[in-house]
Write a protein that holds these residues in place. Sequence first.
Motif, short mmCIF file in Angstrom:
data_model
loop_
_atom_site.label_atom_id
_atom_site.label_comp_id
_atom_site.label_asym_id
_atom_site.label_seq_id
_atom_site.Cartn_x
_atom_site.Cartn_y
_atom_site.Cartn_z
N LEU A 56 0.85 -1.18 0.00
CA LEU A 56 0.00 0.00 0.00
C LEU A 56 0.89 1.23 0.00
CD1 LEU A 56 -3.07 0.64 0.10
CD2 LEU A 56 -2.78 1.03 2.54
N ALA A 57 1.07 1.84 -1.17
CA ALA A 57 2.01 2.95 -1.34
C ALA A 57 1.50 4.20 -0.63
CB ALA A 57 2.22 3.23 -2.82
N ALA A 58 2.43 5.11 -0.37
CA ALA A 58 2.07 6.37 0.28
C ALA A 58 3.06 7.45 -0.12
CB ALA A 58 2.07 6.21 1.81
N GLY A 59 2.56 8.68 -0.30
CA GLY A 59 3.43 9.81 -0.59
C GLY A 59 4.18 9.66 -1.90
N ASN A 60 5.37 10.24 -1.96
CA ASN A 60 6.21 10.18 -3.15
C ASN A 60 6.91 8.83 -3.20
OD1 ASN A 60 7.91 10.53 -5.29
ND2 ASN A 60 9.08 12.22 -4.41
N SER A 61 6.42 7.93 -4.03
CA SER A 61 6.91 6.55 -4.03
C SER A 61 7.84 6.26 -5.20
CB SER A 61 5.72 5.58 -4.05
OG SER A 61 4.93 5.72 -2.91
#
Length: 373
Positions: A56-61
């Motif tokens: 589950l990605a978040a922010g600047n990935s």
Amino acid sequence: MKNMMGLINLHESDELLREIASYRPLGAIPFAGRYRLIDFILSNLINSGITNVGILAAGNSRSLMDHIRSGKEWDLARKKDGLFILPSLQTGHVQGAFPNDLADFFNNLDYIKCSRQRYVLLAGSRMVCNINFESVLRFHTERKADITVLYKEYDGSDTSRLKNATLVETDSDGRVIDMEICPVNARSNKLSMEMYLIDRQLLVDLIDASMSRGGTNVARDCFIKNLASLRMYGYLFSGYLACINSVQSYFEHSRELLNPEVWQELFFANGSIHTKVKDEAPAKYQQDAIVQYSLVANGSVIAGKVENSILFRGVKVHKGARIVNSIIMQKGEIGPGAVLENVICDKDVKITAGKKLKGELNHPVVIGKGTVV
């Protein structure tokens, strides 16, 4: 472990790691010379036989995606199951003790529903350890638990390791009776590893119910608010654990890796830790080089003196330079005669000739990415 899937939640607060997490998610922070924080939970999952992993990605990935790529290094580039990147609707940094991660879980609920495994191992990336989850599953099924949370127990006087973290309290049978997220005063010496084993359908139901009632945080609104109605048990982890939740903890745990026993346990206790492969030459030590009690990654060229430090890939230390109790990340360059003590240099930092930088063990100096001093 064909009956378990992994779900890595990168919605982790980075407020106290801003100096090294300003342009990358916490899971992409470099660690131990060649690795990123996410490498450890990914390796633990695959070493446990778990082959369906969602992130589950978040922010600047961007940096995280560049590091993980197809997941080949973790044997997750598969036709069936494999690695899945779950997009986030949010941008920017994850702030506060209660990140707004529930909405992203809800928006990716189809992935969880359509997976064929019965159990979900939900974890973050800031808990660095080497663990096999087979024993956790046995513990979970033997106690007929709804949720099993992993925790590490510390001496009551060691309060520094309990700051900015989630704490659990258990009764004599091991059942969790209370949980606190980032309390000002620690009322328990049991540090939650923020790893939860839960039935997949139960997780779907909790996310759906919490979202419909205005919830925003999975740990608080799905787990803590339902402690009275759920059979939640604590699983005691006895191995080495590094909780990376501040610059100070990052610096302290990095220096612990210079202990051969800690290094051996973290990287080999329950399987090897894997990372992105880079074909670089071995480190080169020139005639005047002196290196003591340090980790030096491949591609580095050392002509100065390095003590009790960690040098990442491609670091150059010129003649006459001295590095003590410091961390130099990828492609850093330390000029002739420069002296660094208790310093963290992010990627592509250049320290010019003759400069002297000194921090304290409990407050290291941090030099941002690409800075020229």
